[in-house]
Design a protein around this motif. Structure first.
Motif, PDB file in Angstrom:
ATOM      1  N   ALA A  39       4.337   0.370   0.642  1.00  0.00           N
ATOM      2  CA  ALA A  39       3.480   1.257  -0.161  1.00  0.00           C
ATOM      3  C   ALA A  39       3.091   2.500   0.635  1.00  0.00           C
ATOM      4  CB  ALA A  39       2.234   0.504  -0.623  1.00  0.00           C
ATOM      5  N   VAL A  40       2.706   2.302   1.888  1.00  0.00           N
ATOM      6  CA  VAL A  40       2.320   3.443   2.726  1.00  0.00           C
ATOM      7  C   VAL A  40       3.529   4.339   2.987  1.00  0.00           C
ATOM      8  CG1 VAL A  40       1.484   4.106   5.017  1.00  0.00           C
ATOM      9  CG2 VAL A  40       0.355   2.268   3.765  1.00  0.00           C
ATOM     10  N   THR A  41       4.678   3.749   3.268  1.00  0.00           N
ATOM     11  CA  THR A  41       5.886   4.529   3.531  1.00  0.00           C
ATOM     12  C   THR A  41       6.271   5.362   2.316  1.00  0.00           C
ATOM     13  OG1 THR A  41       6.669   2.883   5.105  1.00  0.00           O
ATOM     14  CG2 THR A  41       8.311   4.385   4.210  1.00  0.00           C
ATOM     15  N   GLY A 138      -2.604   5.671  -0.808  1.00  0.00           N
ATOM     16  CA  GLY A 138      -1.575   4.695  -1.159  1.00  0.00           C
ATOM     17  C   GLY A 138      -2.100   3.270  -1.089  1.00  0.00           C
ATOM     18  N   ILE A 139      -2.868   2.984  -0.062  1.00  0.00           N
ATOM     19  CA  ILE A 139      -3.453   1.643   0.076  1.00  0.00           C
ATOM     20  C   ILE A 139      -4.438   1.385  -1.056  1.00  0.00           C
ATOM     21  CG2 ILE A 139      -4.963   0.231   1.518  1.00  0.00           C
ATOM     22  CD1 ILE A 139      -3.610   1.624   3.953  1.00  0.00           C
ATOM     23  N   SER A 140      -5.233   2.392  -1.385  1.00  0.00           N
ATOM     24  CA  SER A 140      -6.192   2.251  -2.484  1.00  0.00           C
ATOM     25  C   SER A 140      -5.483   1.981  -3.802  1.00  0.00           C
ATOM     26  CB  SER A 140      -7.033   3.525  -2.583  1.00  0.00           C
ATOM     27  OG  SER A 140      -7.892   3.457  -3.688  1.00  0.00           O
ATOM     28  N   ARG A 141      -4.380   2.694  -4.055  1.00  0.00           N
ATOM     29  CA  ARG A 141      -3.604   2.444  -5.280  1.00  0.00           C
ATOM     30  C   ARG A 141      -3.032   1.044  -5.291  1.00  0.00           C
ATOM     31  NH1 ARG A 141      -1.120   7.913  -5.209  1.00  0.00           N
ATOM     32  NH2 ARG A 141       0.166   6.939  -3.649  1.00  0.00           N
ATOM     33  N   LEU A 142      -2.518   0.606  -4.151  1.00  0.00           N
ATOM     34  CA  LEU A 142      -1.943  -0.728  -4.078  1.00  0.00           C
ATOM     35  C   LEU A 142      -2.999  -1.791  -4.345  1.00  0.00           C
ATOM     36  CD1 LEU A 142       0.574  -2.480  -3.412  1.00  0.00           C
ATOM     37  CD2 LEU A 142      -0.272  -2.545  -1.074  1.00  0.00           C
ATOM     38  N   ILE A 143      -4.174  -1.619  -3.776  1.00  0.00           N
ATOM     39  CA  ILE A 143      -5.258  -2.585  -4.004  1.00  0.00           C
ATOM     40  C   ILE A 143      -5.669  -2.578  -5.471  1.00  0.00           C
ATOM     41  CG2 ILE A 143      -7.675  -3.078  -3.481  1.00  0.00           C
ATOM     42  CD1 ILE A 143      -7.052  -2.133  -0.593  1.00  0.00           C
ATOM     43  N   SER A 144      -5.777  -1.393  -6.064  1.00  0.00           N
ATOM     44  CA  SER A 144      -6.142  -1.303  -7.476  1.00  0.00           C
ATOM     45  C   SER A 144      -5.103  -1.973  -8.360  1.00  0.00           C
ATOM     46  CB  SER A 144      -6.297   0.157  -7.896  1.00  0.00           C
ATOM     47  OG  SER A 144      -7.325   0.761  -7.185  1.00  0.00           O
ATOM     48  N   SER A 146      -2.920  -4.235  -7.432  1.00  0.00           N
ATOM     49  CA  SER A 146      -2.807  -5.660  -7.153  1.00  0.00           C
ATOM     50  C   SER A 146      -3.895  -6.453  -7.863  1.00  0.00           C
ATOM     51  CB  SER A 146      -2.851  -5.923  -5.651  1.00  0.00           C
ATOM     52  OG  SER A 146      -4.124  -5.606  -5.131  1.00  0.00           O
ATOM     53  N   ALA A 147      -4.992  -5.798  -8.236  1.00  0.00           N
ATOM     54  CA  ALA A 147      -6.032  -6.469  -9.008  1.00  0.00           C
ATOM     55  C   ALA A 147      -5.534  -6.761 -10.423  1.00  0.00           C
ATOM     56  CB  ALA A 147      -7.296  -5.616  -9.055  1.00  0.00           C
ATOM     57  N   ILE A 148      -4.632  -5.914 -10.911  1.00  0.00           N
ATOM     58  CA  ILE A 148      -4.085  -6.102 -12.255  1.00  0.00           C
ATOM     59  C   ILE A 148      -2.964  -7.131 -12.259  1.00  0.00           C
ATOM     60  CG2 ILE A 148      -2.888  -4.950 -14.158  1.00  0.00           C
ATOM     61  CD1 ILE A 148      -4.238  -2.348 -13.206  1.00  0.00           C
ATOM     62  N   ARG A 149      -2.027  -7.001 -11.328  1.00  0.00           N
ATOM     63  CA  ARG A 149      -0.865  -7.891 -11.264  1.00  0.00           C
ATOM     64  C   ARG A 149      -0.675  -8.372  -9.826  1.00  0.00           C
ATOM     65  NH1 ARG A 149       3.387  -6.907 -15.123  1.00  0.00           N
ATOM     66  NH2 ARG A 149       4.267  -8.740 -14.154  1.00  0.00           N
ATOM     67  N   PRO A 150      -1.442  -9.346  -9.380  1.00  0.00           N
ATOM     68  CA  PRO A 150      -1.392  -9.774  -7.979  1.00  0.00           C
ATOM     69  C   PRO A 150      -0.003 -10.208  -7.519  1.00  0.00           C
ATOM     70  CG  PRO A 150      -3.230 -10.811  -9.099  1.00  0.00           C
ATOM     71  CD  PRO A 150      -2.432 -10.100 -10.133  1.00  0.00           C
ATOM     72  N   SER A 151       0.746 -10.900  -8.356  1.00  0.00           N
ATOM     73  CA  SER A 151       2.036 -11.415  -7.910  1.00  0.00           C
ATOM     74  C   SER A 151       3.051 -10.303  -7.690  1.00  0.00           C
ATOM     75  CB  SER A 151       2.588 -12.399  -8.938  1.00  0.00           C
ATOM     76  OG  SER A 151       2.835 -11.722 -10.162  1.00  0.00           O
ATOM     77  N   MET A 152       2.819  -9.171  -8.293  1.00  0.00           N
ATOM     78  CA  MET A 152       3.772  -8.088  -8.184  1.00  0.00           C
ATOM     79  C   MET A 152       3.524  -7.218  -6.954  1.00  0.00           C
ATOM     80  SD  MET A 152       4.669  -5.523 -11.219  1.00  0.00           S
ATOM     81  CE  MET A 152       6.315  -5.849 -11.752  1.00  0.00           C
ATOM     82  N   TYR A 153       2.291  -7.178  -6.492  1.00  0.00           N
ATOM     83  CA  TYR A 153       1.943  -6.234  -5.442  1.00  0.00           C
ATOM     84  C   TYR A 153       1.536  -6.859  -4.124  1.00  0.00           C
ATOM     85  CZ  TYR A 153       2.087  -2.815  -9.094  1.00  0.00           C
ATOM     86  OH  TYR A 153       2.506  -2.014 -10.104  1.00  0.00           O
ATOM     87  N   LEU A 154       1.257  -8.122  -4.075  1.00  0.00           N
ATOM     88  CA  LEU A 154       0.797  -8.717  -2.827  1.00  0.00           C
ATOM     89  C   LEU A 154       1.891  -9.559  -2.221  1.00  0.00           C
ATOM     90  CD1 LEU A 154      -2.826  -9.750  -3.755  1.00  0.00           C
ATOM     91  CD2 LEU A 154      -2.074  -7.748  -2.501  1.00  0.00           C
ATOM     92  N   SER A 155       2.592  -8.985  -1.291  1.00  0.00           N
ATOM     93  CA  SER A 155       3.678  -9.692  -0.631  1.00  0.00           C
ATOM     94  C   SER A 155       3.092 -10.736   0.326  1.00  0.00           C
ATOM     95  CB  SER A 155       4.531  -8.716   0.155  1.00  0.00           C
ATOM     96  OG  SER A 155       5.512  -9.394   0.891  1.00  0.00           O
ATOM     97  N   GLY A 156       3.598 -11.949   0.218  1.00  0.00           N
ATOM     98  CA  GLY A 156       3.175 -12.991   1.126  1.00  0.00           C
ATOM     99  C   GLY A 156       1.822 -13.568   0.792  1.00  0.00           C
ATOM    100  N   SER A 157       1.270 -13.265  -0.383  1.00  0.00           N
ATOM    101  CA  SER A 157      -0.057 -13.794  -0.713  1.00  0.00           C
ATOM    102  C   SER A 157       0.073 -15.162  -1.359  1.00  0.00           C
ATOM    103  CB  SER A 157      -0.781 -12.833  -1.665  1.00  0.00           C
ATOM    104  OG  SER A 157      -0.160 -12.863  -2.929  1.00  0.00           O
ATOM    105  N   SER A 158      -1.027 -15.859  -1.459  1.00  0.00           N
ATOM    106  CA  SER A 158      -1.016 -17.191  -2.029  1.00  0.00           C
ATOM    107  C   SER A 158      -1.158 -17.151  -3.549  1.00  0.00           C
ATOM    108  CB  SER A 158      -2.143 -18.041  -1.425  1.00  0.00           C
ATOM    109  OG  SER A 158      -3.384 -17.428  -1.693  1.00  0.00           O
ATOM    110  N   THR A 159      -1.369 -15.977  -4.120  1.00  0.00           N
ATOM    111  CA  THR A 159      -1.513 -15.874  -5.572  1.00  0.00           C
ATOM    112  C   THR A 159      -0.180 -15.551  -6.187  1.00  0.00           C
ATOM    113  OG1 THR A 159      -2.086 -13.558  -5.367  1.00  0.00           O
ATOM    114  CG2 THR A 159      -3.928 -15.136  -5.458  1.00  0.00           C
ATOM    115  N   LYS A 160       0.437 -16.489  -6.829  1.00  0.00           N
ATOM    116  CA  LYS A 160       1.720 -16.312  -7.505  1.00  0.00           C
ATOM    117  C   LYS A 160       1.524 -16.608  -8.968  1.00  0.00           C
ATOM    118  CE  LYS A 160       4.223 -15.885  -3.721  1.00  0.00           C
ATOM    119  NZ  LYS A 160       5.007 -14.806  -3.343  1.00  0.00           N
ATOM    120  N   SER A 161       2.189 -15.858  -9.836  1.00  0.00           N
ATOM    121  CA  SER A 161       2.061 -16.129 -11.256  1.00  0.00           C
ATOM    122  C   SER A 161       3.389 -16.509 -11.853  1.00  0.00           C
ATOM    123  CB  SER A 161       1.496 -14.922 -11.997  1.00  0.00           C
ATOM    124  OG  SER A 161       2.318 -13.793 -11.810  1.00  0.00           O
TER     125      SER A 161
END
Length: 161
Positions: A39-41, A138-144, A146-161
Motif C-alpha cells: 500500500a505504501v509503495t 496511504g496507511i490511513s486509506r488502507l486502515i479505513s 480494511s475496516a470495510i473488508r478486512p479479509s481483502m486488505y489485511l495480509s496475514g491477519s487472523s480475520t478471514k471471511s
C-alpha cells in the motif's frame, strides 16, 4: 453538525471509497490481501507531488552545476572613425581595438555554489516531508478500507471471511 450526522457522513464516505479505490488500483485484483508495504509503495509511486519533486530536484542539480561555472571571457572588437568625412573618409584611417575581458569573482563563485547547495538540501527536506505525508495517507486509506473488508486488505491477519 451533530455527532450522529458526522458518523453517517463518514460511513457513507467509506462505503463510497471502496469502488473508487478498486477503480484506482488500490484494491488488489488478484484477490490476495494487500500488505502495508504494498500500500505504501503504491501510494509513493502514484503521488503526483512526489513526481514533481523529482523534476524540481533535477532542476536544482542543474543550478548547482551552473553555479560552479566561472563567467565566460569576452572578446570585443571596436572599430572607430569608419566612413568619416573630409580627411577621414573611407576605412583606411579607421582605428581598431581588440580587447579580451575576464571577470575575476573572488569568493562569489563559492557563495553561489553554497546557495545552490542549500536550495538542494531544502528540496531534499521537502521531499522527505512529502514522502512521509503520502505514506501516512496511504496507511490511513488502507486502515479505513480494511475496516470495510478486512479479509481483502489485511495480509496475514487472523480475520478471514
Amino acid at each position: 453538525m451533530s455527532l450522529f450526522s458526522a458518523r453517517g457522513l463518514l460511513a457513507c464516505a467509506l462505503v463510497l471509497a471502496l469502488p473508487l479505490a478498486r477503480a484506482s488500483g488500490d484494491v488488489p485484483e488478484s484477490g490476495a490481501p494487500l500488505t502495508l508495504q504494498e500500500a505504501v509503495t503504491r501510494t509513493l509511486q502514484s503521488t503526483p507531488d512526489l513526481k514533481a519533486c523529482g523534476y524540481e530536484l533535477r532542476a536544482q542539480e542543474g543550478l548547482i552545476r551552473q553555479a560552479g561555472t566561472a563567467l565566460n571571457p569576452e572578446l570585443a572588437v571596436d572599430v572607430e572613425d569608419v566612413l568619416g568625412t573630409g580627411s577621414r573618409r573611407g576605412a583606411h584611417d579607421a582605428q581598431t581595438t581588440l580587447s579580451l575581458r575576464q571577470v575575476f569573482e573572488g569568493g562569489a563563485l563559492s557563495r553561489r555554489i553554497a546557495a545552490a547547495t542549500a536550495g538542494r538540501e531544502l528540496l531534499d527536506a521537502e521531499l522527505s516531508e512529502k514522502r512521509l505525508d503520502a505514506s501516512a495517507a496511504g496507511i490511513s486509506r488502507l486502515i479505513s478500507l480494511s475496516a470495510i473488508r478486512p479479509s481483502m486488505y489485511l495480509s496475514g491477519s487472523s480475520t478471514k471471511s
